[in-house]
Design a protein around this motif. Sequence first.
Motif, mmCIF file in Angstrom:
data_model
loop_
_atom_site.group_PDB
_atom_site.id
_atom_site.type_symbol
_atom_site.label_atom_id
_atom_site.label_comp_id
_atom_site.label_asym_id
_atom_site.label_seq_id
_atom_site.Cartn_x
_atom_site.Cartn_y
_atom_site.Cartn_z
ATOM 1 N N PRO A 1 0.811 -1.225 0.000
ATOM 2 C CA PRO A 1 0.000 0.000 0.000
ATOM 3 C C PRO A 1 0.841 1.270 0.000
ATOM 4 C CG PRO A 1 -0.004 -0.987 2.169
ATOM 5 C CD PRO A 1 0.674 -1.968 1.266
ATOM 6 N N ILE A 2 2.143 1.142 0.212
ATOM 7 C CA ILE A 2 3.013 2.315 0.223
ATOM 8 C C ILE A 2 3.608 2.583 -1.147
ATOM 9 C CG2 ILE A 2 5.133 3.298 1.225
ATOM 10 C CD1 ILE A 2 4.423 1.671 3.778
ATOM 11 N N PRO B 1 11.426 -14.300 6.149
ATOM 12 C CA PRO B 1 11.733 -14.469 4.720
ATOM 13 C C PRO B 1 11.011 -13.516 3.786
ATOM 14 C CG PRO B 1 10.422 -16.310 5.550
ATOM 15 C CD PRO B 1 10.866 -15.531 6.736
ATOM 16 N N ARG B 2 9.793 -13.075 4.122
ATOM 17 C CA ARG B 2 9.056 -12.205 3.211
ATOM 18 C C ARG B 2 8.587 -10.927 3.907
ATOM 19 N NH1 ARG B 2 4.379 -15.246 0.186
ATOM 20 N NH2 ARG B 2 3.714 -15.608 2.347
ATOM 21 N N ALA B 3 9.340 -10.481 4.892
ATOM 22 C CA ALA B 3 8.903 -9.320 5.667
ATOM 23 C C ALA B 3 9.113 -8.010 4.929
ATOM 24 C CB ALA B 3 9.636 -9.282 7.002
ATOM 25 N N GLY B 4 10.188 -7.912 4.135
ATOM 26 C CA GLY B 4 10.557 -6.647 3.523
ATOM 27 C C GLY B 4 9.985 -6.454 2.135
ATOM 28 N N GLU C 1 6.106 -5.538 7.654
ATOM 29 C CA GLU C 1 4.675 -5.842 7.753
ATOM 30 C C GLU C 1 3.911 -4.762 8.515
ATOM 31 O OE1 GLU C 1 6.789 -9.928 8.568
ATOM 32 O OE2 GLU C 1 7.088 -7.828 9.113
ATOM 33 N N ARG C 2 4.509 -4.265 9.593
ATOM 34 C CA ARG C 2 3.781 -3.307 10.421
ATOM 35 C C ARG C 2 3.511 -2.000 9.688
ATOM 36 N NH1 ARG C 2 7.517 0.177 13.124
ATOM 37 N NH2 ARG C 2 9.675 -0.544 13.066
ATOM 38 N N LEU D 1 -5.078 -5.519 13.088
ATOM 39 C CA LEU D 1 -4.796 -5.560 11.659
ATOM 40 C C LEU D 1 -3.890 -6.738 11.354
ATOM 41 C CD1 LEU D 1 -4.108 -1.788 10.886
ATOM 42 C CD2 LEU D 1 -6.257 -3.033 10.674
ATOM 43 N N VAL D 2 -4.140 -7.367 10.209
ATOM 44 C CA VAL D 2 -3.350 -8.513 9.769
ATOM 45 C C VAL D 2 -2.911 -8.263 8.341
ATOM 46 C CG1 VAL D 2 -3.348 -11.012 9.376
ATOM 47 C CG2 VAL D 2 -4.690 -10.055 11.260
ATOM 48 N N ASP D 3 -1.628 -8.500 8.050
ATOM 49 C CA ASP D 3 -1.176 -8.327 6.670
ATOM 50 C C ASP D 3 -1.212 -9.673 5.956
ATOM 51 O OD1 ASP D 3 1.219 -9.731 7.240
ATOM 52 O OD2 ASP D 3 2.374 -8.374 5.974
ATOM 53 N N GLU D 4 -0.760 -9.683 4.664
ATOM 54 C CA GLU D 4 -0.942 -10.883 3.843
ATOM 55 C C GLU D 4 -0.118 -12.068 4.307
ATOM 56 O OE1 GLU D 4 2.341 -8.530 1.661
ATOM 57 O OE2 GLU D 4 0.538 -8.105 2.821
ATOM 58 N N ASP D 5 0.946 -11.822 5.101
ATOM 59 C CA ASP D 5 1.771 -12.918 5.592
ATOM 60 C C ASP D 5 1.389 -13.356 7.001
ATOM 61 O OD1 ASP D 5 3.409 -13.273 3.323
ATOM 62 O OD2 ASP D 5 4.528 -11.483 3.835
#
Length: 208
Positions: A5-6, A19-22, A30-31, A192-196
């Motif tokens: 979203p950024i 592994p997929r945070a960034g 994620e935050r 809130l929850v992100d895709e990971d």
Amino acid sequence: MRPCPICGSTERREGNGRPRAGCVGCGSLERQRALAGGLADLLVPTGNGSGRVLECAPNSPMLLGNWLRDRGWHYESFDKRSFREPFHPGVFDRFVDHDADVTDMRFARTGGYELVLLQHVLEQVPDYLAGLDELARVVEPGGRAVLEIAWRRERPTTEPLAPNKHGHRWVIGADVLPELHARFASVEPRELVDEDGYKGTFFICRPG
């Protein structure tokens, strides 16, 4: 993978050991993506306030300074130099505006900001209640503080923690909620929850 979203990127890479945070495009974790995507309605100036935003401990020029400026905000940030510089040398020369502790924001006038942002900081602050006092002080009437706090709602009380490699000093418990209510007229927790699968609680706090 949903677009960030950024920046809109759908590519991810390792970040903070995950592994997929960034995000490859902007470096968000994620935050930050949870905040920007899940609370977008709160992250635009209302037109009735000062249009000034204050962020504690920004990650980079883009996160979230440039992104918020693009959304119409007059942006400022702060962090504690003695804590931050050993880990990220030079940030005060590039994108941190004020050298200050969250418990003593003497640079900020009372009621000076329409929006105040803080994510995962209070658990590092020796006197985190004084930090809450200061955060409440600088929010203007009609404004809001968006505070992501790593709390354990199943624990009734906040307990001290031997400082770890992240500088954490507290395991924050459910008693943080009445402390927030003591300082703000309204407090709305949002999960809130992100895709990971990252899950965080953001407290939307508004003064009286």
